[in-house]
Design a protein around this motif. Sequence first.
Motif, PDB file in Angstrom:
ATOM      1  N   ILE A 112      -4.420  23.432  -0.079  1.00 27.56           N
ATOM      2  CA  ILE A 112      -4.457  22.517   1.069  1.00 27.56           C
ATOM      3  C   ILE A 112      -4.619  21.118   0.486  1.00 27.56           C
ATOM      4  N   HIS A 113      -3.599  20.288   0.631  1.00 23.60           N
ATOM      5  CA  HIS A 113      -3.611  18.933   0.071  1.00 23.60           C
ATOM      6  C   HIS A 113      -3.932  17.953   1.200  1.00 23.60           C
ATOM      7  N   VAL A 114      -5.160  17.430   1.191  1.00 26.79           N
ATOM      8  CA  VAL A 114      -5.588  16.494   2.247  1.00 26.79           C
ATOM      9  C   VAL A 114      -5.098  15.092   1.899  1.00 26.79           C
ATOM     10  N   VAL A 115      -4.372  14.490   2.834  1.00 26.54           N
ATOM     11  CA  VAL A 115      -3.784  13.163   2.616  1.00 26.54           C
ATOM     12  C   VAL A 115      -4.361  12.192   3.642  1.00 26.54           C
ATOM     13  N   ARG A 116      -4.868  11.072   3.179  1.00 29.37           N
ATOM     14  CA  ARG A 116      -5.425  10.070   4.094  1.00 29.37           C
ATOM     15  C   ARG A 116      -4.303   9.355   4.831  1.00 29.37           C
ATOM     16  N   CYS A 117      -4.367   9.431   6.162  1.00 31.41           N
ATOM     17  CA  CYS A 117      -3.354   8.776   7.002  1.00 31.41           C
ATOM     18  C   CYS A 117      -4.029   7.858   8.021  1.00 31.41           C
ATOM     19  N   PHE A 118      -5.131   7.261   7.636  1.00 33.29           N
ATOM     20  CA  PHE A 118      -5.844   6.348   8.537  1.00 33.29           C
ATOM     21  C   PHE A 118      -6.328   5.124   7.759  1.00 33.29           C
ATOM     22  N   GLU A 119      -6.444   4.004   8.482  1.00 34.47           N
ATOM     23  CA  GLU A 119      -7.012   2.769   7.924  1.00 34.47           C
ATOM     24  C   GLU A 119      -8.475   2.691   8.332  1.00 34.47           C
ATOM     25  N   ASP A 120      -9.341   2.343   7.397  1.00 37.70           N
ATOM     26  CA  ASP A 120     -10.751   2.142   7.716  1.00 37.70           C
ATOM     27  C   ASP A 120     -11.375   1.322   6.585  1.00 37.70           C
ATOM     28  N   THR A 121     -11.715   0.083   6.886  1.00 34.43           N
ATOM     29  CA  THR A 121     -12.271  -0.806   5.845  1.00 34.43           C
ATOM     30  C   THR A 121     -13.635  -0.315   5.359  1.00 34.43           C
ATOM     31  N   ASN A 122     -14.275   0.544   6.137  1.00 33.09           N
ATOM     32  CA  ASN A 122     -15.597   1.050   5.746  1.00 33.09           C
ATOM     33  C   ASN A 122     -15.520   2.223   4.764  1.00 33.09           C
ATOM     34  N   VAL A 123     -14.319   2.785   4.624  1.00 29.20           N
ATOM     35  CA  VAL A 123     -14.151   3.924   3.706  1.00 29.20           C
ATOM     36  C   VAL A 123     -13.264   3.489   2.553  1.00 29.20           C
ATOM     37  N   ILE A 124     -13.842   3.450   1.360  1.00 31.95           N
ATOM     38  CA  ILE A 124     -13.135   2.965   0.158  1.00 31.95           C
ATOM     39  C   ILE A 124     -11.942   3.864  -0.156  1.00 31.95           C
ATOM     40  N   HIS A 125     -10.813   3.249  -0.504  1.00 30.33           N
ATOM     41  CA  HIS A 125      -9.679   4.008  -1.041  1.00 30.33           C
ATOM     42  C   HIS A 125      -9.603   3.688  -2.530  1.00 30.33           C
ATOM     43  N   VAL A 126      -9.542   4.745  -3.364  1.00 31.28           N
ATOM     44  CA  VAL A 126      -9.606   4.508  -4.822  1.00 31.28           C
ATOM     45  C   VAL A 126      -8.461   3.642  -5.339  1.00 31.28           C
ATOM     46  N   GLU A 127      -7.328   3.631  -4.604  1.00 31.61           N
ATOM     47  CA  GLU A 127      -6.192   2.815  -5.044  1.00 31.61           C
ATOM     48  C   GLU A 127      -6.142   1.464  -4.320  1.00 31.61           C
ATOM     49  N   GLY A 128      -7.108   1.239  -3.416  1.00 30.68           N
ATOM     50  CA  GLY A 128      -7.192  -0.056  -2.735  1.00 30.68           C
ATOM     51  C   GLY A 128      -6.389  -0.158  -1.460  1.00 30.68           C
ATOM     52  N   SER A 129      -5.525   0.828  -1.178  1.00 23.35           N
ATOM     53  CA  SER A 129      -4.725   0.804   0.058  1.00 23.35           C
ATOM     54  C   SER A 129      -4.293   2.225   0.402  1.00 23.35           C
ATOM     55  N   VAL A 130      -3.890   2.423   1.662  1.00 23.20           N
ATOM     56  CA  VAL A 130      -3.419   3.737   2.112  1.00 23.20           C
ATOM     57  C   VAL A 130      -1.916   3.824   1.886  1.00 23.20           C
ATOM     58  N   ASN A 131      -1.480   4.831   1.153  1.00 20.64           N
ATOM     59  CA  ASN A 131      -0.051   5.019   0.863  1.00 20.64           C
ATOM     60  C   ASN A 131       0.173   6.501   0.530  1.00 20.64           C
ATOM     61  N   PRO A 132       0.507   7.323   1.554  1.00 18.76           N
ATOM     62  CA  PRO A 132       0.628   8.768   1.337  1.00 18.76           C
ATOM     63  C   PRO A 132       1.607   9.169   0.228  1.00 18.76           C
ATOM     64  N   ASP A 133       2.776   8.499   0.150  1.00 18.58           N
ATOM     65  CA  ASP A 133       3.755   8.851  -0.891  1.00 18.58           C
ATOM     66  C   ASP A 133       3.146   8.685  -2.283  1.00 18.58           C
ATOM     67  N   ARG A 134       2.513   7.547  -2.510  1.00 17.44           N
ATOM     68  CA  ARG A 134       1.888   7.285  -3.807  1.00 17.44           C
ATOM     69  C   ARG A 134       0.739   8.257  -4.067  1.00 17.44           C
ATOM     70  N   ASP A 135      -0.079   8.492  -3.034  1.00 11.57           N
ATOM     71  CA  ASP A 135      -1.247   9.366  -3.196  1.00 11.57           C
ATOM     72  C   ASP A 135      -0.832  10.793  -3.539  1.00 11.57           C
ATOM     73  N   ILE A 136       0.196  11.283  -2.847  1.00  7.52           N
ATOM     74  CA  ILE A 136       0.681  12.648  -3.107  1.00  7.52           C
ATOM     75  C   ILE A 136       1.263  12.734  -4.518  1.00  7.52           C
ATOM     76  N   GLU A 137       2.014  11.703  -4.906  1.00 14.00           N
ATOM     77  CA  GLU A 137       2.607  11.692  -6.251  1.00 14.00           C
ATOM     78  C   GLU A 137       1.514  11.693  -7.331  1.00 14.00           C
ATOM     79  N   THR A 138       0.441  10.932  -7.098  1.00 12.05           N
ATOM     80  CA  THR A 138      -0.678  10.874  -8.056  1.00 12.05           C
ATOM     81  C   THR A 138      -1.257  12.275  -8.278  1.00 12.05           C
ATOM     82  N   ILE A 139      -1.515  12.963  -7.181  1.00 10.24           N
ATOM     83  CA  ILE A 139      -2.086  14.316  -7.278  1.00 10.24           C
ATOM     84  C   ILE A 139      -1.096  15.269  -7.951  1.00 10.24           C
ATOM     85  N   ASN A 140       0.165  15.218  -7.508  1.00 15.75           N
ATOM     86  CA  ASN A 140       1.179  16.130  -8.061  1.00 15.75           C
ATOM     87  C   ASN A 140       1.332  15.955  -9.566  1.00 15.75           C
TER      88      ASN A 140
END
Length: 364
Positions: free
Chosen positions: A99-127
């Motif tokens: 089960i690959h959980v992908v962040r698809c929401f914006e929230d300035t209170n929750v840090i994103h390790v890459e600094g922005s939300v980008n599902p394509d990039r995030d999935i590629e990083t994990i893959n």
Amino acid sequence: MKLGIIGLPNVGKSTLFNSLTKAGAESANYPFCTIDPNVGIVSVPDERIAVLGKLYNSEKLVPAIIEFVDIAGLVKGASKGEGLGNQFLSNIREVDAIIHVVRCFEDTNVIHVEGSVNPDRDIETINLELIFSDIEILERRISKTAKGAKNDKEQARELELLERLKLHLEEGKMAKSFTAEDDELQLIASYNLLTAKPVIYAANVTEEDLMDDGESNDYVKAVRELAGKENSEVFVISAKIEQEIAELDDEEKRMFLEELGLKEAGLDKLIKASYRTLGLMSYLTAGPKEARAWTIKIGTKAPQAAGKIHSDFERGFIRAEVVSYDNLVRCGSYNAAKEKGLVRSEGKEYVIQEGDVVLFRFNV
């Protein structure tokens, strides 16, 4: 069924795991708060078991179960020891699907390790991390097989397969897209490669986006597009909402879902997606001791389904007495269904169907 939950840090993985399993795993807004793998066992909701339990006055109700393994968030370089490293990936080598959980929401209170939300990039990083980890496994196997390949035709053939597969992965492709003969695929299955496992994407959204199943969310569209290319399932979930649902009893949960305009909870969506992805179904048994659901592969014949209960059942299989759940409930009892000719006697070639209520006859 065993499912591994993966994703980048802070995408809602542990929140989702908590809500699915009510296991109380640590969930915090910083990377690597999950250090040891969290493991939780979940019952598969199936109202048919309770109905059969009443019909047979069963002492116990035993649903099918799913085991979830939640590992720490992966970051770029995890396979080489970045973050908390490759140790986590070994914890999910034994799972049936990922089960690959992908962040698809914006929230300035929750840090994103890459600094922005980008599902394509995030999935590629994990893959890529999964690919690198698998290459490492193959390299060790190649090193071991090469020693015996000079004097053994079977090992020489395996070595050639390993090198072809390694080249495929080095091109950035997953093992599941590798073309091979049936006997070669069986060999590959024995390596337990992460990139050979089926993937189900969990698109984690806000409550608002959950209302229309993520149709108006561009991030979800991106996940669906990518999943479509690799023939994977996607289900839209709000880990936050799931956490709230997890605290409620069945009646409160039903009312809460109605208020939100939702037909089912995320767990139900996930279970259906998992069964479809893995080609699974359930058959049922019932008696005074217990009413129970058994998970088997679609297409399983009666003796092998009996073996799921006990190996003696398969070894000494005589026949299966089968009635469909709907017919049994409609008639009100097994004997009434039998009198109406709705209980069938099936032999070794019978393929068990979803919702069959089965009584196995065997002799050892």
